[in-house]
Design a protein around this motif. Structure first.
Motif, short mmCIF file in Angstrom:
data_model
loop_
_atom_site.label_atom_id
_atom_site.label_comp_id
_atom_site.label_asym_id
_atom_site.label_seq_id
_atom_site.Cartn_x
_atom_site.Cartn_y
_atom_site.Cartn_z
N GLU A 43 0.80 -1.26 -0.31
CA GLU A 43 -0.13 0.00 -0.15
C GLU A 43 0.90 1.15 0.07
N ARG A 44 1.94 1.19 0.81
CA ARG A 44 2.61 2.42 0.72
C ARG A 44 3.41 2.84 -0.66
N THR A 45 3.97 1.49 -1.22
CA THR A 45 4.57 1.58 -2.39
C THR A 45 3.48 2.12 -3.55
N ILE A 46 2.28 1.62 -3.60
CA ILE A 46 1.36 2.12 -4.44
C ILE A 46 0.92 3.64 -4.21
N MET A 47 0.92 4.02 -2.78
CA MET A 47 0.65 5.42 -2.48
C MET A 47 1.67 6.20 -2.83
N LEU A 48 3.09 5.94 -2.86
CA LEU A 48 4.06 6.87 -3.25
C LEU A 48 3.92 6.93 -5.07
N ALA A 49 3.95 5.81 -5.50
CA ALA A 49 3.70 5.70 -7.06
C ALA A 49 2.71 6.88 -7.60
N GLY A 50 1.44 6.75 -6.78
CA GLY A 50 0.47 7.67 -7.07
C GLY A 50 0.88 9.09 -6.92
N ILE A 51 1.42 9.26 -5.78
CA ILE A 51 2.10 10.70 -5.60
C ILE A 51 2.95 11.25 -6.61
N SER A 52 3.93 10.40 -7.00
CA SER A 52 4.68 10.62 -7.88
C SER A 52 4.28 10.93 -9.19
N HIS A 53 3.26 10.28 -9.83
CA HIS A 53 2.42 10.43 -10.97
C HIS A 53 1.93 11.82 -10.87
N ASP A 54 1.19 11.92 -9.91
CA ASP A 54 0.12 13.09 -9.84
C ASP A 54 1.11 14.34 -9.73
N LEU A 55 2.22 14.40 -8.90
CA LEU A 55 3.16 15.38 -9.01
C LEU A 55 3.77 15.78 -10.14
N ARG A 56 4.26 14.58 -10.88
CA ARG A 56 5.02 15.24 -12.17
C ARG A 56 4.29 15.65 -13.26
N THR A 57 2.92 15.37 -13.25
CA THR A 57 2.28 15.99 -14.55
C THR A 57 2.21 17.59 -14.07
N PRO A 58 1.98 18.12 -13.03
CA PRO A 58 2.17 19.68 -13.09
C PRO A 58 3.28 19.99 -13.09
N LEU A 59 4.52 19.49 -12.93
CA LEU A 59 5.89 19.75 -12.86
C LEU A 59 6.26 19.76 -14.37
N THR A 60 5.78 18.91 -15.17
CA THR A 60 5.82 18.96 -16.63
C THR A 60 5.36 20.17 -17.14
N ARG A 61 3.99 20.50 -16.60
CA ARG A 61 3.62 21.80 -17.26
C ARG A 61 4.38 22.98 -16.74
N MET A 62 5.04 22.88 -15.72
CA MET A 62 5.64 24.05 -14.91
C MET A 62 6.98 24.00 -15.73
N ARG A 63 7.58 22.87 -16.24
CA ARG A 63 8.77 23.22 -17.09
C ARG A 63 8.35 23.61 -18.30
N LEU A 64 7.51 23.30 -19.08
CA LEU A 64 7.10 23.67 -20.24
C LEU A 64 6.86 25.30 -20.29
N THR A 65 6.21 25.69 -19.05
CA THR A 65 6.02 27.31 -19.14
C THR A 65 7.16 27.90 -18.79
N ALA A 66 7.99 27.24 -17.75
CA ALA A 66 9.39 27.89 -17.74
C ALA A 66 10.03 28.20 -18.93
N GLU A 67 10.10 27.30 -19.93
CA GLU A 67 10.97 27.35 -21.09
C GLU A 67 10.55 28.85 -21.95
N LEU A 68 9.36 29.27 -21.72
CA LEU A 68 8.75 30.35 -22.53
C LEU A 68 9.04 31.57 -21.66
N LEU A 69 9.48 31.62 -20.41
CA LEU A 69 9.78 32.79 -19.78
C LEU A 69 11.12 33.96 -20.60
N PRO A 70 10.80 34.97 -20.63
CA PRO A 70 11.64 35.90 -21.34
C PRO A 70 13.07 36.12 -20.83
N ASP A 71 12.80 36.16 -19.23
CA ASP A 71 14.19 36.31 -18.47
C ASP A 71 14.87 35.09 -18.48
N ALA A 72 16.25 35.06 -19.15
CA ALA A 72 17.21 33.84 -19.07
C ALA A 72 17.62 33.39 -17.81
#
Length: 285
Positions: free
Chosen positions: A72-101
């Motif tokens: 159960e602990r492994t399944i929970m952490l796998a779920g947390i990892s999946h759920d957090l990585r989705t917004p992290l990917t969106r943040m990464r894509l958004t960050a790449e478009l920022l003008p300030d290098a």
């Protein structure tokens, strides 16, 4: 006849004692195997004195509860990892478009660090206890790592070694973890070593950095601890704890310290003998 009574009594007593000690010895063996190697065993509850059967049943229930909690602990952490990585990917894509290098590079760096920390949490929980041991060519494993980490400068000299029974993917992950640590916190070149010491094979990874403060060395094996005074403040502090967890499954030992010629070194001692077979759990219906 009367003279033989004490002898017969002694024989009967010894026989009874052995019959009582055998299930206790099996219980001790099963407990040690689970503690050291996380290998669950199912004890017989159909034969023997009622007290022994009750103890075995309680042991089986305890192991089943621990296994369920771990899953159960492994399944929970796998779920947390999946759920957090989705917004992290969106943040990464958004960050790449920022003008300030400068701001963009700093934000991307932080996002990548968060993703690496998530990966370490998952690796710490998934310690490889569900992987089967197999005869492994450690030289081939180390050479694969040298290729995998190119163009990182890794110095490795193959040695004459027998096949070693271990969880090959887990040990490869251990060495990869140590090489990553050496790359992140130390400096090139990185020495990857393998040798025979008695009935153990010794794996070592050493960087060419500044080393670690002596007062920090022992604490580094604990989860969430880093050598702040000598190394960067990035990461979760789980790297060496993951190594310790996997090596414990192989009944091995880990030693860490500063090398006399400079740099931080981790040495892993793994026994050569093949693990003894244990009683397997009953099939699930």
């Amino acid at each position: 006849l009367f003279r033989s009574i004490p002898l017969i009594t002694s024989i009967i007593t010894l026989t009874l004692v052995r019959q009582l000690n055998r299930p206790l010895a099996r219980l001790q063996h099963a407990a040690l195997r689970y503690t050291r190697n996380a290998e669950p065993a199912h004890l017989n509850t159909d034969r023997g004195p009622i007290e022994i059967r009750q103890v075995n049943a309680a042991f089986n229930q305890m192991i089943a509860s621990l296994e369920q909690a771990a899953q159960e602990r492994t399944i929970m952490l796998a779920g947390i990892s999946h759920d957090l990585r989705t917004p992290l990917t969106r943040m990464r894509l958004t960050a790449e478009l920022l003008p300030d290098a400068d701001f963009r590079e700093g934000l991307v760096y932080d996002i990548e660090d968060m993703d690496a920390i998530l990966e370490q949490f998952i690796s710490y929980m998934k310690d490889g206890s569900d992987e089967e041991t197999q005869a492994t060519d450690i030289n081939a494993m180390c050479q694969e790592l040298v290729v995998q980490f190119k163009p990182l400068h890794i110095i490795y000299q193959p040695q004459a070694l027998p096949l070693v029974w271990l969880r090959s993917l887990s040990i490869k992950r251990v060495l990869g973890n140590l090489i990553n640590n050496a790359r992140r916190y130390g400096a090139e070149p990185i020495w990857l070593g393998v040798s025979m010491v008695g009935d153990h094979v010794v794996l070592s990874v050493r960087d060419h950095g500044a080393g670690v403060q002596t007062t920090d060395i022992q604490a580094l094996m604990q989860p969430f601890v880093r050598g702040e005074s000598a190394r960067t403040s990035q990461g979760s502090g789980l790297g060496l704890a993951i190594v310790q967890r996997i090596v414990n499954l192989h009944a091995g030992t880990v030693s860490v310290g500063n090398h006399p010629d400079g740099g931080f070194e981790v040495m892993i001692h793994l026994p050569l003998q093949r693990p003894d077979p244990i009683q397997s759990p009953p099939p699930k219906h």
